[in-house]
Scaffold this motif. Sequence first.
Motif, PDB file in Angstrom:
ATOM      1  N   ASN A   4      53.577  -0.342  13.207  1.00  0.00           N
ATOM      2  CA  ASN A   4      53.706  -0.324  14.657  1.00  0.00           C
ATOM      3  C   ASN A   4      54.529  -1.528  15.089  1.00  0.00           C
ATOM      4  N   ILE A  10      49.743   1.482   9.568  1.00  0.00           N
ATOM      5  CA  ILE A  10      48.757   2.424  10.106  1.00  0.00           C
ATOM      6  C   ILE A  10      47.401   2.177   9.452  1.00  0.00           C
ATOM      7  N   LYS A  11      47.405   1.879   8.153  1.00  0.00           N
ATOM      8  CA  LYS A  11      46.152   1.584   7.446  1.00  0.00           C
ATOM      9  C   LYS A  11      45.440   0.390   8.069  1.00  0.00           C
ATOM     10  N   THR A  12      46.200  -0.645   8.399  1.00  0.00           N
ATOM     11  CA  THR A  12      45.597  -1.841   8.997  1.00  0.00           C
ATOM     12  C   THR A  12      44.963  -1.511  10.333  1.00  0.00           C
ATOM     13  N   VAL A  13      45.654  -0.738  11.146  1.00  0.00           N
ATOM     14  CA  VAL A  13      45.120  -0.368  12.458  1.00  0.00           C
ATOM     15  C   VAL A  13      43.859   0.486  12.304  1.00  0.00           C
ATOM     16  N   VAL A  14      43.853   1.381  11.324  1.00  0.00           N
ATOM     17  CA  VAL A  14      42.663   2.213  11.084  1.00  0.00           C
ATOM     18  C   VAL A  14      41.494   1.344  10.639  1.00  0.00           C
ATOM     19  N   PHE A  15      41.747   0.400   9.720  1.00  0.00           N
ATOM     20  CA  PHE A  15      40.683  -0.505   9.289  1.00  0.00           C
ATOM     21  C   PHE A  15      40.196  -1.374  10.454  1.00  0.00           C
ATOM     22  N   ALA A  17      40.120  -0.523  13.588  1.00  0.00           N
ATOM     23  CA  ALA A  17      39.267   0.347  14.407  1.00  0.00           C
ATOM     24  C   ALA A  17      37.900   0.525  13.764  1.00  0.00           C
ATOM     25  N   LEU A  18      37.868   0.640  12.449  1.00  0.00           N
ATOM     26  CA  LEU A  18      36.598   0.771  11.731  1.00  0.00           C
ATOM     27  C   LEU A  18      35.745  -0.487  11.907  1.00  0.00           C
ATOM     28  N   CYS A  61      40.232  -7.816  16.468  1.00  0.00           N
ATOM     29  CA  CYS A  61      38.993  -7.037  16.309  1.00  0.00           C
ATOM     30  C   CYS A  61      37.865  -7.655  17.134  1.00  0.00           C
TER      31      CYS A  61
END
Length: 188
Positions: A4, A10-15, A17-18, A61
Amino acid sequence: MQKNKQGWSIKTVVFMALFVAMNIVLTRVFVIDLGAYRISVGSVATILAGLWLGPIAGGVCGLVSDLLGCVLRGYAVNPLITVAAILWGFLPPLCRPILAKLQSRVKKTVVLCVVLFITAVCSSLICTTAGLVLFLGYNLYAILPGRLVQFCIMIPIYCVLTSLLYFSPLTGMITQLMAPTAFAKKAA
């Protein structure tokens, strides 16, 4: 691997969010809330986000977790408590270069616990207590003894949980997941 505008994959953003979701559940649902005193382990999710994803991602986060938590519970946002949440994700990963140089797991654990202690002093004792006093009108001398007791109870819990999770196989798994894939390297 797609990135982004901030350069996060994208993986970092998903993690991220988790970790925000875990923080909200641990802080807002599984909590003992006694007004000026809150017993929860949600900060461990933010600490691990910072340690595994970096200080900026950890700070974001913490910020997002606090803002969403306030909206979900109907609280007004307290800027000093929000800064405290950011510090939980930003300060601990600053010790990663030191941890990488150390060979002994005991020394790594001691360094991590010292950093968590320093973070807790800055975050919980200073920022959060100041936020409770300045923005919510609590009397400093009335809440300080209880906050010190809370601090003494929570720091060992944070140290044990963070050490167990950070020095577990999870770190290797997340590091491996976050590494660019062979396909992404060929495409670049």
